[in-house]
Motif scaffolding. Structure first.
Motif, mmCIF file in Angstrom:
data_model
loop_
_atom_site.group_PDB
_atom_site.id
_atom_site.type_symbol
_atom_site.label_atom_id
_atom_site.label_comp_id
_atom_site.label_asym_id
_atom_site.label_seq_id
_atom_site.Cartn_x
_atom_site.Cartn_y
_atom_site.Cartn_z
ATOM 1 N N ASP A 1 39.904 41.686 34.202
ATOM 2 C CA ASP A 1 38.868 40.739 34.579
ATOM 3 C C ASP A 1 39.309 40.031 35.851
ATOM 4 O OD1 ASP A 1 36.886 38.875 34.817
ATOM 5 O OD2 ASP A 1 37.275 37.849 32.927
ATOM 6 N N LEU A 2 38.936 40.567 37.016
ATOM 7 C CA LEU A 2 39.405 40.011 38.276
ATOM 8 C C LEU A 2 38.855 38.618 38.532
ATOM 9 C CD1 LEU A 2 39.233 43.076 40.685
ATOM 10 C CD2 LEU A 2 41.131 42.282 39.275
ATOM 11 N N LEU A 3 37.641 38.354 38.090
ATOM 12 C CA LEU A 3 37.016 37.065 38.360
ATOM 13 C C LEU A 3 37.786 35.939 37.703
ATOM 14 C CD1 LEU A 3 34.592 35.794 39.802
ATOM 15 C CD2 LEU A 3 33.346 35.931 37.629
ATOM 16 N N ASN A 4 38.316 36.180 36.516
ATOM 17 C CA ASN A 4 39.026 35.140 35.769
ATOM 18 C C ASN A 4 40.540 35.350 35.763
ATOM 19 O OD1 ASN A 4 36.627 33.764 34.848
ATOM 20 N ND2 ASN A 4 36.286 35.529 33.511
ATOM 21 N N ALA A 5 41.040 36.250 36.583
ATOM 22 C CA ALA A 5 42.484 36.510 36.603
ATOM 23 C C ALA A 5 43.235 35.282 37.122
ATOM 24 C CB ALA A 5 42.771 37.715 37.490
ATOM 25 N N PRO A 6 44.466 35.008 36.621
ATOM 26 C CA PRO A 6 45.126 35.787 35.568
ATOM 27 C C PRO A 6 44.527 35.500 34.201
ATOM 28 C CG PRO A 6 46.485 33.912 36.152
ATOM 29 C CD PRO A 6 45.317 33.916 37.102
ATOM 30 N N THR A 7 44.190 36.558 33.492
ATOM 31 C CA THR A 7 43.554 36.408 32.195
ATOM 32 C C THR A 7 44.508 35.787 31.189
ATOM 33 O OG1 THR A 7 44.229 38.662 31.707
ATOM 34 C CG2 THR A 7 41.989 38.344 32.495
ATOM 35 N N GLY B 1 49.777 45.856 42.127
ATOM 36 C CA GLY B 1 48.685 45.847 43.086
ATOM 37 C C GLY B 1 47.930 44.528 43.123
ATOM 38 N N PHE B 2 47.278 44.261 44.263
ATOM 39 C CA PHE B 2 46.427 43.092 44.456
ATOM 40 C C PHE B 2 44.989 43.581 44.635
ATOM 41 C CE2 PHE B 2 50.318 41.015 44.803
ATOM 42 C CZ PHE B 2 50.200 39.649 45.083
ATOM 43 N N PRO B 3 44.253 43.836 43.569
ATOM 44 C CA PRO B 3 42.902 44.382 43.717
ATOM 45 C C PRO B 3 41.978 43.407 44.458
ATOM 46 C CG PRO B 3 43.311 43.692 41.457
ATOM 47 C CD PRO B 3 44.621 43.625 42.165
ATOM 48 N N ILE B 4 40.983 43.968 45.136
ATOM 49 C CA ILE B 4 40.016 43.178 45.903
ATOM 50 C C ILE B 4 38.844 42.819 45.004
ATOM 51 C CG2 ILE B 4 38.536 43.144 47.944
ATOM 52 C CD1 ILE B 4 40.335 45.288 49.172
ATOM 53 N N LEU B 5 38.540 41.533 44.930
ATOM 54 C CA LEU B 5 37.461 41.079 44.058
ATOM 55 C C LEU B 5 36.107 41.601 44.520
ATOM 56 C CD1 LEU B 5 36.537 39.357 41.671
ATOM 57 C CD2 LEU B 5 36.506 37.367 43.202
ATOM 58 N N TYR B 6 35.848 41.560 45.824
ATOM 59 C CA TYR B 6 34.583 42.038 46.379
ATOM 60 C C TYR B 6 34.881 43.139 47.401
ATOM 61 C CZ TYR B 6 32.983 37.644 44.345
ATOM 62 O OH TYR B 6 32.709 36.622 43.482
ATOM 63 N N PRO B 7 34.935 44.390 46.984
ATOM 64 C CA PRO B 7 35.309 45.495 47.879
ATOM 65 C C PRO B 7 34.395 45.655 49.083
ATOM 66 C CG PRO B 7 35.428 46.179 45.574
ATOM 67 C CD PRO B 7 34.768 44.841 45.591
#
Length: 411
Positions: free
Chosen positions: A190-196, A142-148
């Motif tokens: 941690d989506l903000l810093n992905a890829p972790t 999946g490609f999660p959304i950082l700001y839904p």
């Protein structure tokens, strides 16, 4: 100071004929389309082993075919005190041959000559050989959304699942990869810093776990970082807002930014990473769009721009994996008999040879990346089934320490 001077422009008669022949072949052959060519190869029959001689002659014929299609020639000459001390002529080809078959065979004494006919096209620039013709196993997560909250306009909050599903479909349609979907799986916490970077070597242990569970060689993952509109105030509900949108006075542009990373499933290390971005007008009327891949979404300028970016993402995955070796796991070792986790669906055929590598982990880093060491041994496939294959190696597994969870590689 040395008097040795490299000279690359000197040509000599012994090489002139070969150079002219190969250059004519390159000019006469189109590089963009596949063509059918024939090549001739010779081999000597030793100890009556006709099969071994036939295989060597076939390889020589395929080299002849490749050089006819496309050849790169480099001449290196070195002179010392005005005297030629070294001269080398290197001939290389990036052609790829498919459906190669022997159309003629002639034997005279111990000399064997075969003629091979093959469909030839331009191969990958990285120089990968047999691996380029095999279908590597890939999982798309999946490609999660950082700001839904950005997805509320147009109700495209399903983008995190629809985008990888479309990417998975595009990759499968090429016929070059075995693609598996895990679009509901979220690889990053941690989506903000992905890829972790969970390990000091920039590898991800959770990637290795996903790859092992799905039995794939590569894992594609990403994050949608931006789906926002350029001017939120342009989407007001007042009469003035509607008038401004109607006459084109409002900024109706919308952004799309997604990071995509391709990971090696055996080590967890990234093999490709890029940010894809675009911006276009979100000109969907109220209620016209309901979903990331809906008809209303695709009719907008923004939806069309995003579609082009997604096509670029698919091409990027294909190009990144084209230069990677084909790797599969060893699932069983019984004496000198080896069973592999890949078979005919991957493109393997009886007679293929794979290099065996030992997978090692140390007690002080059990969660780290396993190290591969060359066993200097090959397995030759005898039986190939749809999803697994088995073959033989010269020595028993105990003698060279080949066991379950080691890997076999074709370059």
């Amino acid at each position: 100071m040395s008097d040795r001077q490299p000279m690359t422009s000197v040509r000599f008669l012994p090489f002139l004929a070969l150079i002219l022949i190969l250059l004519v072949a390159v000019v006469a052959t189109p590089a963009a389309q596949a063509v059918v060519l024939e090549g001739i190869g010779h081999a000597t029959i030793y100890n009556g082993d006709l099969e071994a001689a036939r295989e060597k002659a076939r390889e020589a014929a395929l080299r002849d075919v490749a050089l006819q299609y496309q050849a790169n020639i480099q001449s290196h000459d070195t002179m010392e005190n005005g005297v030629l001390t070294e001269s080398r002529l290197e001939v290389a080809s990036s052609a790829r041959a498919r459906d190669a078959r022997i159309v003629d065979e002639y034997r005279r004494g111990d000399l064997l000559r075969v003629t091979v006919r093959a469909d030839v096209s331009e191969g990958p620039s990285c120089g990968v050989g047999r691996a380029a013709d095999l279908k590597k196993r890939v999982a798309v997560t999946g490609f999660p959304i950082l700001y839904p909250d950005q997805a509320r306009v147009g109700r495209i909050d399903d983008a995190g699942e629809i985008l990888p599903q479309q990417l998975q479909s595009d990759l499968r349609e090429t016929g070059r990869l075995q693609v598996f979907g895990a679009t509901t799986s979220r690889l990053f916490q941690d989506l903000l810093n992905a890829p972790t970077q969970q390990n000091f070597d920039n590898s991800l242990t959770n990637v290795m776990q996903v790859a092992r569970e799905m039995d794939v060689q590569f894992v594609v993952a990403g994050v949608i970082r931006d789906l926002g509109v350029s001017d939120p105030s342009a989407w007001g509900t007042s009469v003035l807002d509607r008038m401004q949108r109607g006459i084109g006075m409002a900024n109706q542009n919308r952004r799309f930014v997604a990071d995509m990373t391709v990971f090696d499933g055996f080590s967890g290390a990234p093999v490709y990473q890029k940010r894809f971005a675009t911006e276009a007008q979100w000109n969907a009327g109220p209620g016209a769009s309901s979903g990331f891949a809906s008809a209303g979404f695709q009719e907008t300028a923004y939806g069309q721009a995003v579609g082009e970016v997604m096509a670029e993402m698919s091409s990027a995955v294909q190009e990144a994996l084209a230069c990677q070796p084909f790797i599969t796991r060893v699932t069983r070792v019984d004496g000198n008999r080896v069973t592999l986790a890949s078979g005919a669906t991957a493109g393997l055929r009886p007679g293929d040879e794979l290099n065996l590598y030992r997978s090692q982990q140390f007690f002080d880093s059990l969660g780290g990346t396993p190290e591969l060491s060359d066993s200097q041994t090959r397995v030759t496939l005898r039986n190939v089934h749809p999803d697994f294959s088995n073959g033989e190696m010269p020595l028993s597994g105990g003698e060279i320490n080949i066991q379950r969870d080691d890997v076999a590689i074709i370059w």
